[in-house]
Scaffold this active site. Structure first.
Site, PDB file in Angstrom:
ATOM      1  N   CYS A   6       3.901  -6.292  -7.374  1.00 57.01           N
ATOM      2  CA  CYS A   6       3.631  -5.847  -8.756  1.00 57.01           C
ATOM      3  C   CYS A   6       2.887  -6.946  -9.508  1.00 57.01           C
ATOM      4  O   CYS A   6       1.925  -6.674 -10.226  1.00 57.01           O
ATOM      5  CB  CYS A   6       4.926  -5.525  -9.496  1.00 57.01           C
ATOM      6  SG  CYS A   6       5.527  -3.855  -9.202  1.00 57.01           S
TER       7      CYS A   6
ATOM      8  N   ASP B 266      -3.817 -10.683   3.596  1.00 54.59           N
ATOM      9  CA  ASP B 266      -2.427 -11.025   3.881  1.00 54.59           C
ATOM     10  C   ASP B 266      -2.295 -12.545   3.979  1.00 54.59           C
ATOM     11  O   ASP B 266      -3.136 -13.223   4.562  1.00 54.59           O
ATOM     12  CB  ASP B 266      -1.975 -10.361   5.195  1.00 54.59           C
ATOM     13  CG  ASP B 266      -0.460 -10.359   5.337  1.00 54.59           C
ATOM     14  OD1 ASP B 266       0.141  -9.280   5.239  1.00 54.59           O
ATOM     15  OD2 ASP B 266       0.129 -11.453   5.537  1.00 54.59           O
TER      16      ASP B 266
ATOM     17  N   HIS C  95       4.447   0.540  -8.950  1.00 57.10           N
ATOM     18  CA  HIS C  95       5.518   0.208  -8.020  1.00 57.10           C
ATOM     19  C   HIS C  95       6.139   1.457  -7.420  1.00 57.10           C
ATOM     20  O   HIS C  95       6.629   2.334  -8.124  1.00 57.10           O
ATOM     21  CB  HIS C  95       6.620  -0.610  -8.711  1.00 57.10           C
ATOM     22  CG  HIS C  95       7.695  -1.004  -7.734  1.00 57.10           C
ATOM     23  ND1 HIS C  95       7.594  -2.127  -6.952  1.00 57.10           N
ATOM     24  CD2 HIS C  95       8.840  -0.394  -7.373  1.00 57.10           C
ATOM     25  CE1 HIS C  95       8.651  -2.199  -6.155  1.00 57.10           C
ATOM     26  NE2 HIS C  95       9.420  -1.154  -6.401  1.00 57.10           N
TER      27      HIS C  95
ATOM     28  N   ASN D 175       4.679   0.010   7.200  1.00 54.49           N
ATOM     29  CA  ASN D 175       6.055  -0.257   7.614  1.00 54.49           C
ATOM     30  C   ASN D 175       7.020   0.311   6.578  1.00 54.49           C
ATOM     31  O   ASN D 175       6.811   0.110   5.376  1.00 54.49           O
ATOM     32  CB  ASN D 175       6.284  -1.761   7.753  1.00 54.49           C
ATOM     33  CG  ASN D 175       5.435  -2.376   8.855  1.00 54.49           C
ATOM     34  OD1 ASN D 175       5.169  -1.730   9.867  1.00 54.49           O
ATOM     35  ND2 ASN D 175       5.004  -3.610   8.665  1.00 54.49           N
TER      36      ASN D 175
ATOM     37  N   GLY E 245      10.230  -2.578   9.962  1.00 56.61           N
ATOM     38  CA  GLY E 245       9.614  -3.897   9.797  1.00 56.61           C
ATOM     39  C   GLY E 245       9.178  -4.215   8.382  1.00 56.61           C
ATOM     40  O   GLY E 245       8.425  -5.161   8.157  1.00 56.61           O
TER      41      GLY E 245
ATOM     42  N   THR F   1       9.192  -5.819   4.888  1.00 56.74           N
ATOM     43  CA  THR F   1       9.782  -7.022   4.268  1.00 56.74           C
ATOM     44  C   THR F   1       9.525  -7.076   2.772  1.00 56.74           C
ATOM     45  O   THR F   1      10.305  -7.662   2.036  1.00 56.74           O
ATOM     46  CB  THR F   1       9.234  -8.309   4.924  1.00 56.74           C
ATOM     47  OG1 THR F   1       7.810  -8.338   4.782  1.00 56.74           O
ATOM     48  CG2 THR F   1       9.617  -8.388   6.398  1.00 56.74           C
TER      49      THR F   1
ATOM     50  N   HIS G  27       7.356  -2.891  -1.784  1.00 50.84           N
ATOM     51  CA  HIS G  27       6.345  -2.341  -2.696  1.00 50.84           C
ATOM     52  C   HIS G  27       5.299  -1.706  -1.788  1.00 50.84           C
ATOM     53  O   HIS G  27       4.768  -2.384  -0.893  1.00 50.84           O
ATOM     54  CB  HIS G  27       5.747  -3.466  -3.559  1.00 50.84           C
ATOM     55  CG  HIS G  27       4.635  -3.023  -4.464  1.00 50.84           C
ATOM     56  ND1 HIS G  27       4.685  -3.142  -5.845  1.00 50.84           N
ATOM     57  CD2 HIS G  27       3.424  -2.479  -4.183  1.00 50.84           C
ATOM     58  CE1 HIS G  27       3.563  -2.682  -6.371  1.00 50.84           C
ATOM     59  NE2 HIS G  27       2.781  -2.273  -5.370  1.00 50.84           N
TER      60      HIS G  27
ATOM     61  N   HIS H 169       2.532  -0.537   0.474  1.00 53.48           N
ATOM     62  CA  HIS H 169       1.277  -1.169   0.899  1.00 53.48           C
ATOM     63  C   HIS H 169       0.891  -0.688   2.293  1.00 53.48           C
ATOM     64  O   HIS H 169       1.744  -0.287   3.080  1.00 53.48           O
ATOM     65  CB  HIS H 169       1.394  -2.698   0.879  1.00 53.48           C
ATOM     66  CG  HIS H 169       2.504  -3.237   1.737  1.00 53.48           C
ATOM     67  ND1 HIS H 169       3.824  -3.254   1.326  1.00 53.48           N
ATOM     68  CD2 HIS H 169       2.506  -3.758   2.981  1.00 53.48           C
ATOM     69  CE1 HIS H 169       4.574  -3.773   2.277  1.00 53.48           C
ATOM     70  NE2 HIS H 169       3.812  -4.083   3.302  1.00 53.48           N
TER      71      HIS H 169
HETATM   72  P1  AMP Z   1       5.712  -5.644   5.378  1.00 53.65           P
HETATM   73  O1  AMP Z   1       6.444  -6.510   6.371  1.00 53.65           O
HETATM   74  O2  AMP Z   1       5.096  -4.425   5.939  1.00 53.65           O
HETATM   75  O3  AMP Z   1       6.579  -5.390   4.166  1.00 53.65           O
HETATM   76  O4  AMP Z   1       4.461  -6.514   4.926  1.00 53.65           O
HETATM   77  C1  AMP Z   1       4.530  -7.484   3.955  1.00 53.65           C
HETATM   78  C2  AMP Z   1       3.313  -8.366   4.162  1.00 53.65           C
HETATM   79  O5  AMP Z   1       3.048  -9.040   2.956  1.00 53.65           O
HETATM   80  C3  AMP Z   1       3.501  -9.441   5.247  1.00 53.65           C
HETATM   81  O6  AMP Z   1       2.480  -9.283   6.225  1.00 53.65           O
HETATM   82  C4  AMP Z   1       3.349 -10.753   4.473  1.00 53.65           C
HETATM   83  O7  AMP Z   1       2.665 -11.740   5.212  1.00 53.65           O
HETATM   84  C5  AMP Z   1       2.563 -10.320   3.252  1.00 53.65           C
HETATM   85  N1  AMP Z   1       2.758 -11.116   2.045  1.00 53.65           N
HETATM   86  C6  AMP Z   1       3.919 -11.517   1.499  1.00 53.65           C
HETATM   87  N2  AMP Z   1       3.690 -12.206   0.359  1.00 53.65           N
HETATM   88  C7  AMP Z   1       2.350 -12.221   0.172  1.00 53.65           C
HETATM   89  C8  AMP Z   1       1.483 -12.753  -0.820  1.00 53.65           C
HETATM   90  N3  AMP Z   1       1.940 -13.448  -1.862  1.00 53.65           N
HETATM   91  N4  AMP Z   1       0.155 -12.564  -0.693  1.00 53.65           N
HETATM   92  C9  AMP Z   1      -0.337 -11.885   0.374  1.00 53.65           C
HETATM   93  N5  AMP Z   1       0.410 -11.346   1.326  1.00 53.65           N
HETATM   94  C10 AMP Z   1       1.741 -11.512   1.238  1.00 53.65           C
HETATM   95 ZN    ZN Z   2       6.281  -3.720  -6.989  1.00 56.55          ZN
END
Ligand code: AMP
Ligand code: ZN
Length: 111
Positions: free
Chosen positions: A6, A29, A45, A84, A90, A92, A95, A97
């Site tokens: 966000c 990423d 969001h 994911n 998977g 993490t 939000h 994406h």
């Molecule tokens: P997911 O595991 O599908 O939720 O993907 C989350 C992705 O966000 C992971 O590949 C992280 O490397 C990436 N990520 C987390 N924080 C940041 C950030 N500040 N800027 C860019 N990518 C991020």
């Molecule tokens: Zn968000």
């Protein structure tokens, strides 16, 4: 609620954007899993795909995948698109994406 995507998507946190539309922002990423690893963020969001019933937004996100892939020069050779969802999927960052991966051969096993 403190959500990192966000903050990025609403530009409270400055990150170079690869592509932007009214409702999406495409960034790189921070921990790339391939030579090109982009993330298409929704500006609103939604925790994940299960939390989003907005087909207009989902369509715009997929359009952004295609446009960002063209801009990044990966469209012709090809790329992989991944969403994911929840723990075993998977996820993490909770939000919505879409991952866009490219720049090396990606085998056709999915996980
Ligand atoms: P997911 O595991 O599908 O939720 O993907 C989350 C992705 O966000 C992971 O590949 C992280 O490397 C990436 N990520 C987390 N924080 C940041 C950030 N500040 N800027 C860019 N990518 C991020
Ligand atoms: Zn968000």
């Amino acid at each position: 609620m403190d959500c990192i995507f966000c903050r990025i998507a609403t530009k409270k946190m400055r990150v170079a954007a690869v592509h932007e539309t009214e409702r999406t922002l495409v960034i790189k990423d921070i921990n790339p899993q391939a030579p090109v690893h982009l993330l298409v963020l929704s500006k609103e969001h939604h925790a994940n795909l299960l939390d989003c019933k907005d087909t207009g937004l989902l369509g715009e996100m997929l359009e952004s995948v295609a446009e960002a892939a063209k801009k990044a020069g990966i469209a012709e050779k090809g790329f992989r698109t991944v969403i994911n969802t929840n723990d075993e999927g998977g996820q993490t960052v909770y939000h919505l994406h879409i991952h866009v991966l490219a720049g090396r051969p990606l085998d056709n096993r999915l996980g």
